[in-house]
Design a protein around this motif. Structure first.
Motif: not given
Length: 363
Positions: A4, A98-99, A102-104, A106, A121, A125-127
């Protein structure tokens, strides 16, 4: 390797130096670790007795449902067993949340000066991180949280008492905040240090999960119970939240031995209360010392204090280290000019104050 991209901007956790290493480096006979907020009184004597008398079946996997400890905790907190989620320390539950959520696309809201694993974290996760500066008092700015939260806010982190400041938010202020938070955002109330709170106005928050379906409360056996090396944390939430998070939790994430000793420690509330009483007495000594020397100190409700030092915090840590006291530099915590000190035993704290005196005389 297709890592990532965010990992290029991040660093792995850097553990502190070992006591033996510091003894060798500085030619010291005694070194006191006051950097990780561990219980200086250890764990319940019943735990040691259990370990002497019981043999684990090392060839067998742990109970994946954690029935024994789950039942004891459910009885202790007067909740349904299915309202409990177990983690390898409460920080694993931070990772699980988080996993799972959370994500892109958000975003997640937290204080700018708080437990760093929330941000760590979330980045993975890209948040989007929305960090709100703490108030001058050191409290979370809950009104500021509400202002930056929107329909894409997935998780809001409230560390109470807060690490590294030690500040305790009132129960009334948190309830008022929960009443205003969008129901689509999960509020994580991280209470890793709650057992050390002696304020009689503080409410037991566990039953709040029945009033707020978007709330999860984190607790741990690592701090007041003195079981840091066994890595047992747990979350309490509506059963529907626990059910979803369990889809992310790794099976057998707690060892059989850890689950057993946590059950023993939970039963010995007399030992826990004795530790809390001693901690409260010693915490007052730090406040008195700070007042005596006109040093800023945050109003801690925990087993650590964040206290100002003359000059640079890293330099102060080095001087204290040379005197056999390991503390945490505020430069690493977002609080430059301060050091975070675990409240030790009476003898440890007396020695620490003598070492700290050297900082004051050399300024």
């Amino acid at each position: 390797m297709k890592w990532k991209p965010i990992l290029r901007t991040m660093k792995a956790y850097t553990p502190g130096r070992s006591i033996e290493d510091i003894k060798r480096t500085y030619d010291l006979q005694e070194v006191h670790k006051l950097a990780s907020n561990e219980n200086p009184y250890g764990s319940s004597p019943e735990v040691a007795e259990y370990l002497r008398s019981k043999a684990a079946q090392f060839e067998m996997y742990p109970d994946a449902y954690t029935a024994g400890l789950r039942g004891k905790l459910a009885e202790f907190h007067q909740i349904d067993p299915n309202e409990i989620l177990f983690g390898n320390g409460s920080d694993e539950i931070v990772s699980i949340i988080s996993r799972a959520i959370l994500q892109p696309g958000t975003n997640t809201v937290m204080a700018s000066t708080t437990f760093p694993q929330y941000a760590h974290n979330a980045k993975i996760e890209g948040a989007e991180l929305r960090e709100v500066a703490m108030l001058e008092s050191g409290d979370h700015d809950l009104e500021g949280f509400l202002k930056v939260a929107d329909e894409e806010t997935a998780v809001i982190w409230v560390c109470n008492p807060n690490n590294p400041t030690g500040n305790l938010l009132s129960s009334e202020s948190i309830k008022s905040f929960l009443d205003q938070v969008p129901e689509t955002a999960l509020v994580v109330l991280d209470e890793a240090y709650i057992e050390f709170v002696t304020d009689p106005a503080q409410q037991d928050t566990i039953q709040w999960i029945h009033d707020y379906t978007n709330l999860i409360i984190l607790r741990t056996f690592s701090k007041a119970y003195g079981l840091a090396s066994f890595r047992i944390g747990y979350g309490v939430a509506n059963a529907s939240i626990v059910s979803e998070l369990n889809k992310v939790r790794n099976p057998f994430n707690n060892s059989s031995l850890a689950l057993a000793v946590a059950e023993v420690a939970l039963a010995d509330q007399q030992f826990l209360q004795a530790c809390v009483t001693k901690n409260d007495e010693e915490r007052k000594r730090f406040v008195d010392y700070a007042k005596q020397h006109a040093l800023a100190i945050y109003p801690s409700a925990t087993n650590f204090v964040l206290i100002a030092v003359p000059g640079d915090a890293d330099v102060a840590c080095e001087v204290l280290l040379q005197n056999g006291y390991i503390v945490r530099s505020g430069n690493l915590l977002g609080t430059p000019g301060f050091v975070r000190v675990t409240i030790g035993t009476h003898e440890q704290n007396t020695g620490f104050f003598k070492a700290f005196d050297q900082l004051l005389t050399n300024q």
